[in-house]
Scaffold this motif. Structure first.
Motif, PDB file in Angstrom:
ATOM      1  N   TYR A 143       0.866  -1.177   0.000  1.00 16.64           N
ATOM      2  CA  TYR A 143       0.000   0.000   0.000  1.00 16.64           C
ATOM      3  C   TYR A 143       0.898   1.221   0.000  1.00 16.64           C
ATOM      4  O   TYR A 143       1.724   1.398   0.894  1.00 16.64           O
ATOM      5  CB  TYR A 143      -0.890  -0.035   1.252  1.00 16.64           C
ATOM      6  CG  TYR A 143      -1.901   1.077   1.294  1.00 16.64           C
ATOM      7  CD1 TYR A 143      -2.922   1.155   0.341  1.00 16.64           C
ATOM      8  CD2 TYR A 143      -1.832   2.053   2.288  1.00 16.64           C
ATOM      9  CE1 TYR A 143      -3.843   2.175   0.391  1.00 16.64           C
ATOM     10  CE2 TYR A 143      -2.758   3.077   2.338  1.00 16.64           C
ATOM     11  CZ  TYR A 143      -3.774   3.131   1.380  1.00 16.64           C
ATOM     12  OH  TYR A 143      -4.692   4.150   1.431  1.00 16.64           O
ATOM     13  N   ASP A 144       0.754   2.036  -1.034  1.00 14.97           N
ATOM     14  CA  ASP A 144       1.605   3.218  -1.159  1.00 14.97           C
ATOM     15  C   ASP A 144       0.976   4.357  -0.358  1.00 14.97           C
ATOM     16  O   ASP A 144      -0.034   4.941  -0.765  1.00 14.97           O
ATOM     17  CB  ASP A 144       1.711   3.603  -2.639  1.00 14.97           C
ATOM     18  CG  ASP A 144       2.675   4.773  -2.827  1.00 14.97           C
ATOM     19  OD1 ASP A 144       3.069   5.376  -1.823  1.00 14.97           O
ATOM     20  OD2 ASP A 144       2.996   5.052  -4.008  1.00 14.97           O
ATOM     21  N   ILE A 145       1.571   4.664   0.745  1.00 14.11           N
ATOM     22  CA  ILE A 145       0.994   5.630   1.658  1.00 14.11           C
ATOM     23  C   ILE A 145       1.067   7.051   1.087  1.00 14.11           C
ATOM     24  O   ILE A 145       0.263   7.918   1.408  1.00 14.11           O
ATOM     25  CB  ILE A 145       1.658   5.536   3.063  1.00 14.11           C
ATOM     26  CG1 ILE A 145       0.749   6.145   4.144  1.00 14.11           C
ATOM     27  CG2 ILE A 145       3.021   6.180   3.077  1.00 14.11           C
ATOM     28  CD1 ILE A 145      -0.293   5.159   4.597  1.00 14.11           C
ATOM     29  N   ASN A 146       1.996   7.274   0.150  1.00 14.56           N
ATOM     30  CA  ASN A 146       2.137   8.618  -0.417  1.00 14.56           C
ATOM     31  C   ASN A 146       0.980   8.965  -1.354  1.00 14.56           C
ATOM     32  O   ASN A 146       0.462  10.068  -1.337  1.00 14.56           O
ATOM     33  CB  ASN A 146       3.453   8.722  -1.192  1.00 14.56           C
ATOM     34  CG  ASN A 146       4.626   8.587  -0.257  1.00 14.56           C
ATOM     35  OD1 ASN A 146       4.597   9.115   0.861  1.00 14.56           O
ATOM     36  ND2 ASN A 146       5.635   7.841  -0.688  1.00 14.56           N
ATOM     37  N   SER A 147       0.598   7.979  -2.187  1.00  6.49           N
ATOM     38  CA  SER A 147      -0.492   8.260  -3.124  1.00  6.49           C
ATOM     39  C   SER A 147      -1.809   7.679  -2.637  1.00  6.49           C
ATOM     40  O   SER A 147      -2.835   7.815  -3.292  1.00  6.49           O
ATOM     41  CB  SER A 147      -0.151   7.698  -4.502  1.00  6.49           C
ATOM     42  OG  SER A 147      -0.084   6.292  -4.399  1.00  6.49           O
ATOM     43  N   CYS A 148      -1.774   7.021  -1.477  1.00  2.00           N
ATOM     44  CA  CYS A 148      -2.945   6.327  -0.925  1.00  2.00           C
ATOM     45  C   CYS A 148      -3.485   5.304  -1.898  1.00  2.00           C
ATOM     46  O   CYS A 148      -4.684   5.144  -2.061  1.00  2.00           O
ATOM     47  CB  CYS A 148      -4.072   7.281  -0.571  1.00  2.00           C
ATOM     48  SG  CYS A 148      -3.616   8.575   0.499  1.00  2.00           S
ATOM     49  N   GLU A 149      -2.617   4.608  -2.633  1.00  2.00           N
ATOM     50  CA  GLU A 149      -3.104   3.611  -3.580  1.00  2.00           C
ATOM     51  C   GLU A 149      -2.386   2.303  -3.361  1.00  2.00           C
ATOM     52  O   GLU A 149      -1.249   2.271  -2.905  1.00  2.00           O
ATOM     53  CB  GLU A 149      -2.842   4.085  -5.020  1.00  2.00           C
ATOM     54  CG  GLU A 149      -3.887   5.059  -5.493  1.00  2.00           C
ATOM     55  CD  GLU A 149      -3.624   5.531  -6.898  1.00  2.00           C
ATOM     56  OE1 GLU A 149      -2.920   4.817  -7.640  1.00  2.00           O
ATOM     57  OE2 GLU A 149      -4.118   6.611  -7.237  1.00  2.00           O
TER      58      GLU A 149
END
Ligand code: ADP
Length: 557
Positions: A143-149
């Motif tokens: 889960y990419d916390i920077n892009s929330c994706e």
């Protein structure tokens, strides 16, 4: 418009954070969820839970679920919820495609039959990898916390690959089935429209996904859902009422509906860039709708003008026809009246001629030489025939004027026939023919009818036999059957050919070779005879072995 990661921002029921959602989301996704469920249920009920109805319901259901899932993705307040949405997505998406392929198979089948077990198995097999790898890191690896994706893995490649392949699959099936349907047939039209709806639905799905995911252009993916709704509705319409299908009508309805939603959305959007985009879309739709409507109205006006023109022309020519017809009827009546008057006028002097020549022949005015007798005899025979002809003319005009009257009485037909035979015997024998009259002296041939008219029929038949027979004999015979009297006049004359037989009793009908034997015929005698016999509820017909083999005319009363 960047996505924000859900954190401790104020939330809806603590689960959803509606503040992070773009405004368009509500106008696109919420109506899409509701409408697709509505369409699904509608088709299911309207088609009485038919197979096609069930499949379309499944598509609508998974589509609604998919939209809901994406909606949650946008507004979930917890990272866990977002992650769950990402992970569950392939399962929902694959079902939409599987059911759409299933739909294509059934919809394009001429009998809307179910698919074979092999194809069903194939469809299950396609889902299998998704189910197996759904909870693994082959689905969403991190889960990419920077892009929330979610960071997508191999399973998504498989899924997107399958999505593209399924569109090809559908096209192959659909086009081959379309090819098999007869050109210009209703079935072919149905398949074409269905295929168009299915492919448009899926293309829009894939395209808005790709545009959304890859180009990160959310408006497209947001409006995509609405577009898909349109095609879902289109497919539903095709199933429920294809027979009164009017593409232009549905087109304008869909456009008007879309314009309503978009115009309402304009009120709630304060992002100027977004506003521009939506206004542009609205403008395009308005122009299309405008063109639709203007062309429709123009065609309507044109058609109405054409119809009015046609109607007035039709009315005019109808009037002309009516006038001409009345004129013809009038002329025809005048002709008939003339024939009637002329015949009446001819009849009385003719009776005098016939009477005097008969008296001369009988010697009422003293002895006459053989030479004179010969001449007077000619006069007598000719006047006798002329009486018959005139009587036919009179009868024809009576038939046509509707003034034919019958005087009914019971009498013995034998007496009538005997009189006619006696009258013509001399003439027949003069022509070198033999005349026989056969009947049973113990019987009475009583019929109910008009003596004068029936006598005319008998005279006509015997006269014909005489006219069309050069050598041989004429045999007149009376017979009795249960409740019926039969008169037959048989001769050894020229006979009747097959081509003449059916037209024998028509007005003015004469065999092509009749003139050779007897030039003086009118072609009216048998017509009049038939009219009279029919009025007596009797039957008249002719029998002949063929040309040169004699003929028999039979009357049954
Ligand atoms: P026509 O004045 O010509 O005799 P009819 O109506 O009496 O008119 O007969 C119609 C036609 O039927 C005749 O022209 C002739 O061709 C055919 N026809 C009638 N009677 C006979 C017969 N006895 N033998 C052969 N042909 C006949």
């Amino acid at each position: 418009m960047e996505l924000l990661c859900p954190d401790s921002v104020p939330s809806f029921l603590g689960l959803l954070d509606l503040s992070i959602a773009p405004p368009l989301l509500f106008y696109s996704y919420i109506p899409s969820i509701l409408l697709s469920l509505l369409i699904g249920f509608y088709v299911l009920i309207r088609t009485n839970y038919s197979l096609l109805g069930k499949i379309l319901f499944s598509i609508s259901f998974f589509f609604a679920l998919w939209v809901l899932n994406v909606f949650v993705l946008w507004v979930a307040a917890y990272n866990d919820a977002v992650m769950f949405s990402w992970q569950i997505n392939p399962l929902i998406e694959i079902f939409i495609f599987i059911f759409t392929i299933y739909f294509t198979y059934v919809f394009t089948h001429p009998q809307r039959s179910d698919v074979s077990p092999t194809i069903k198995l194939l469809l299950y097999l396609v889902i299998l990898p998704i189910i197996v790898f759904l909870p693994t890191r082959f689905n969403v690896s991190t889960y990419d916390i920077n892009s929330c994706e979610g960071v997508l893995s191999y399973l998504w490649i498989y899924m997107y690959g399958f999505e593209v392949a399924s569109i090809v699959w559908i096209l192959v099936i659909g086009l081959s089935r379309r090819q098999r349907a007869m050109k210009g047939s209703e079935e072919r039209k149905r398949v074409s429209y269905g295929l168009f709806g299915i492919v448009a639905f899926l293309l829009l799905f894939v395209w808005s996904n790709i545009a959304g995911e890859i180009f990160e252009y959310q408006v497209i993916s947001l409006l995509g859902a609405l577009g898909m709704m349109v095609f879902l509705g289109f497919l539903a319409y095709l199933i429920v009422r294809f027979k009164i299908f009017n593409l232009k009508l549905i087109g304008s309805n869909v456009l008007v509906f879309a314009l309503w939603i978009i115009t309402a959305a304009l009120l709630l959007i304060d992002d100027v860039r977004l506003l521009h985009i939506i206004v542009a879309i609205t403008l395009v739709l308005t122009v299309i709708l405008g063109v639709f409507l203007i062309r429709g109205v123009r065609r309507e006006v044109f058609q109405r003008e054409q119809i009015e023109k046609l109607l007035s022309e039709l009315g005019k020519s109808n009037d002309k026809l009516w006038v001409a017809n009345e004129k013809l009827k009038d002329l025809d009546k005048q002709k008939t009246e003339f024939v009637s008057i002329a015949s009446h006028q001819l009849r009385s002097p003719l009776t005098v001629i016939k009477g005097y020549s008969s008296m001369l022949l009988e010697g009422s005015f003293g002895e006459i030489s053989d030479k004179v007798r010969e001449a007077i005899d000619r006069v007598f025979q000719s006047s006798q025939r002329l009486v018959l002809v005139i009587e036919d003319f009179l009868n024809i005009s009576r038939i046509e004027l509707g003034t034919m009257k019958y005087e009914w009485s019971d009498f013995d037909l034998r007496e009538i026939v005997e009189t006619v035979v006696r009258d013509v015997k001399h003439t027949v024998e003069k022509n070198g023919l033999k005349l026989f009259f056969e009947y049973d002296t113990n019987l009475k041939y009583v019929v109910r009818g008009d003596q004068g008219k029936l006598s005319q029929v008998v005279s006509n038949l015997i006269d014909n036999a005489m006219k069309y027979t050069k050598h041989g004999s004429i045999k007149v015979k009376l017979e009795k059957f249960v409740g019926k009297v039969r008169l037959s006049v048989q001769d050894t004359g020229i006979g009747i050919g097959e081509e003449t037989m059916p037209k024998l009793f028509e007005k003015f009908s004469r065999a092509s070779d009749a003139g050779k034997t007897n030039i003086a015929g009118t072609g009216l005698g048998l017509y009049v005879a038939k009219e009279i016999v029919t009025a007596h509820k009797g039957k008249i017909w002719a029998e002949s072995e063929g040309v040169g083999k004699g003929s028999t005319f039979i009357v049954e009363i």
